[in-house]
Design a protein around this motif. Structure first.
Motif, PDB file in Angstrom:
ATOM      1  N   GLN B 152       8.461 -11.726   6.790  1.00 55.79           N
ATOM      2  CA  GLN B 152       9.461 -11.434   7.825  1.00 55.79           C
ATOM      3  C   GLN B 152       9.308 -12.415   8.993  1.00 55.79           C
ATOM      4  OE1 GLN B 152      10.852  -7.330   9.561  1.00 55.79           O
ATOM      5  NE2 GLN B 152       9.015  -7.892  10.702  1.00 55.79           N
ATOM      6  N   LYS B 281       3.495  -3.289   7.974  1.00 56.92           N
ATOM      7  CA  LYS B 281       4.175  -3.065   6.697  1.00 56.92           C
ATOM      8  C   LYS B 281       4.367  -4.374   5.933  1.00 56.92           C
ATOM      9  CE  LYS B 281       8.745  -1.944   4.892  1.00 56.92           C
ATOM     10  NZ  LYS B 281      10.103  -1.478   5.215  1.00 56.92           N
ATOM     11  N   HIS B 282       4.907  -5.367   6.612  1.00 56.53           N
ATOM     12  CA  HIS B 282       5.188  -6.622   5.914  1.00 56.53           C
ATOM     13  C   HIS B 282       3.915  -7.328   5.472  1.00 56.53           C
ATOM     14  CE1 HIS B 282       9.551  -7.111   5.935  1.00 56.53           C
ATOM     15  NE2 HIS B 282       9.498  -6.223   6.909  1.00 56.53           N
ATOM     16  N   ILE B 285       2.601  -5.513   2.375  1.00 56.43           N
ATOM     17  CA  ILE B 285       3.372  -5.744   1.144  1.00 56.43           C
ATOM     18  C   ILE B 285       3.208  -7.181   0.655  1.00 56.43           C
ATOM     19  CG2 ILE B 285       5.738  -5.868   0.228  1.00 56.43           C
ATOM     20  CD1 ILE B 285       6.361  -3.356   1.790  1.00 56.43           C
ATOM     21  N   ASP B 286       3.092  -8.117   1.593  1.00 56.56           N
ATOM     22  CA  ASP B 286       2.967  -9.520   1.182  1.00 56.56           C
ATOM     23  C   ASP B 286       1.619  -9.842   0.556  1.00 56.56           C
ATOM     24  OD1 ASP B 286       5.492  -9.902   2.156  1.00 56.56           O
ATOM     25  OD2 ASP B 286       4.869 -10.858   4.015  1.00 56.56           O
ATOM     26  N   GLU B 289      -0.776  -5.395  -1.449  1.00 53.90           N
ATOM     27  CA  GLU B 289      -0.245  -4.327  -2.297  1.00 53.90           C
ATOM     28  C   GLU B 289      -1.071  -4.161  -3.570  1.00 53.90           C
ATOM     29  OE1 GLU B 289       4.362  -3.100  -2.681  1.00 53.90           O
ATOM     30  OE2 GLU B 289       3.672  -4.525  -4.184  1.00 53.90           O
TER      31      GLU B 289
END
Lengths: 337, 337
Positions: B152, B281-282, B285-286, B289
């Motif tokens: 992001q 969050k980003h 996830i990047d 995860e």
């Protein structure tokens, strides 16, 4: 005898003899997946618009083997070799992976670009075996650059291969958006039939119940049954038809990443579900989370899904700009020589 | 008079006179956010381990103004200027942003690296005004490279600035993991008190009810009340203490990105909640995860949260490797000259 697509109306069987630098794109799809067809269309548009000093020559996948020795004989230092992007790097689509290995390990003296891909080698014996074969092939080429189209793939490519890795969106997000202002009527379900499918039939049935009370509901896939084959000559008209189809819909429900991309391009509300290894989810979160009329979900709860559908259907379209996100690819390609 | 931290036990007031190339790190925190302290520690470890030909010199943020003219006078072409990473590029922490502008627009003839950051300019008049000031400052430096620590931010930096942007994880993920095998007992809530806080008190209370029946529950923040100041001399011991604290826990519940990072490093189960603009969050996830003992959620439903907590608490630790993900930064820094 290989076909070389010089441009959509010019298919030749011998390479042009001139001093213009060449951009050879291998692995171009002839199968009827409109997502992959849109990628190969966008790749041509990108190079022709941004790097007009190159002569762009496409080789469709069934001609890769015949074309490799022909290109090998004529290629010069200034030329670039590329392999088309998509979501098929790994061991799930071995015909593509084998072709990629062959191209990468052949043109080791030229800048070689693996266009934006997501990658998935299964964590089992077969997956690890194929991964090793790809590692051996890719590392033969010190001039090979891999482009990842989501951060998960960027991480996986960097931990799997020694090659340079760069990060851009899927090439179809380079295409211009359209605003045809058709009357929108109906919900379109765009759903996979393949091994990547994970969304439950019961979930889909529930969504049809929500949407179908008020409007017509149809189901298609972005992989066409007819025609049986698409070429660089015919793909643009089919791509335009698909955008037109999307532009008539009130809502797209899909588990196909490129159905979300077509929804972005046409300003069509869209809810995307996952596939078996997260390629759509990651690409959405990396590049499209700020685009109001598309959303991603793993939900099975009907009430929550309904809320997400309402949110995208009520969203107003707005300007967006993903072109700067291709900068690492742009900087890679020599130009203005 | 500025302090230059040559190494943890060597603070000088004049720059060393020798021919060794210098690596000047500006903006080093003296405030008590252990996440930011861990970043500055990791930055020194990274450069000293990977690029030992450089002499690494830190300038803490309150000395930036005094140090800039001193460095300007002595700097040579081979030296590198950098500004510390974190989650503060934008208009929410203007003291940091102003210091960044000053450093970037001063050392325009040297390779200048903005270490891994996330970025957030608010979409309002104040945010756009500050963004314009940053654009004007950053574009004065043709040798400035911005490093984004999540996709992001990569997108936002590329659409906001004309500078080159590369993509790596947060620097703290360069730190070695530890496996101290302490007995684990208790749940630790690591929660913000600042303007980025969005997780509801009722959600936290519900989680305390779930966890507290069976074990002790404590609450801390990674921003310390004591000591009032941390320097490059004192930070490593505090970082080690924090890892020790985490290594004693059965579970971490947090809305602090670096509490998740410390959980990764110590093999501690962790559930991360969001902040006001998605930076945790980003980044999760990047990069994280695939790490089984940490997870991210926006949920408010207690039953679903309970399932996620159980999943991370039952997960076995496993090997992971994020070092290859720093390759774009590694390739940027000249070495072996």
């Amino acid at each position: 005898m290989a076909n070389f697509y010089i441009n959509p109306n010019n298919v030749v069987h011998e390479l042009p003899k001139n001093n213009q630098p060449k951009f050879f794109m291998f692995g171009v799809p002839s199968y009827t997946n409109l997502g992959d067809q849109a990628i190969s269309l966008a790749e041509r548009k990108y190079i022709e618009a941004e790097f007009p000093d190159y002569q762009y020559i496409e080789i469709v996948e069934e001609d890769d083997d015949a074309a490799i020795p022909v290109v090998k004989q004529c290629i010069t230092k200034q030329d670039i070799v590329a392999f088309t992007g998509g979501g098929n790097m790994g061991n799930l689509y071995l015909n593509h992976e084998r072709a990629r290995r062959k191209v990468f390990s052949t043109f080791t003296d030229n800048l070689t670009i693996s266009f934006p891909q997501s990658i998935h080698f299964e964590d089992n014996e077969a997956g690890l075996y194929e991964q090793k074969l790809s590692q051996e092939a890719y590392q033969k080429n010190p001039n090979l650059v891999l482009v990842a189209r989501d951060a998960q793939s960027y991480h996986r490519m960097q931990t799997t291969f020694n090659n340079k890795v760069i990060f851009t969106p899927d090439m179809v997000l380079y295409m211009k958006s359209v605003n045809w202002e058709f009357n929108r009527n109906g919900a379109l379900f765009v759903l996979r039939h393949d091994s990547e499918k994970v969304v439950k039939k019961s979930t889909i049935d529930n969504i049809k119940d929500i949407l179908g009370n008020e409007r017509p509901v149809k189901r298609v896939d972005t992989v066409l049954d007819e025609p049986q084959k698409i070429t660089p000559v015919t793909r643009e008209a089919l791509f335009d038809s698909e955008l037109e189809l999307f532009s008539h819909q009130e809502i797209i429900i899909t588990d196909r990443w490129h159905a979300m991309v077509f929804s972005v391009l046409t300003g069509t509300p869209c809810l995307l579900f996952g596939n078996s290894y997260g390629k759509g989810k990651h690409a959405y979160i990396d590049w499209l989370e700020h685009i109001n009329w598309v959303s991603y979900t793993d939900e099975e709860d009907t009430e929550r899904i309904k809320q997400q559908i309402n949110a995208v259907m009520e969203a107003k379209t707005h300007a967006y700009d993903l072109i700067p996100d291709f900068k690492q690819l742009h900087d890679l390609i020599p130009h203005n020589r």
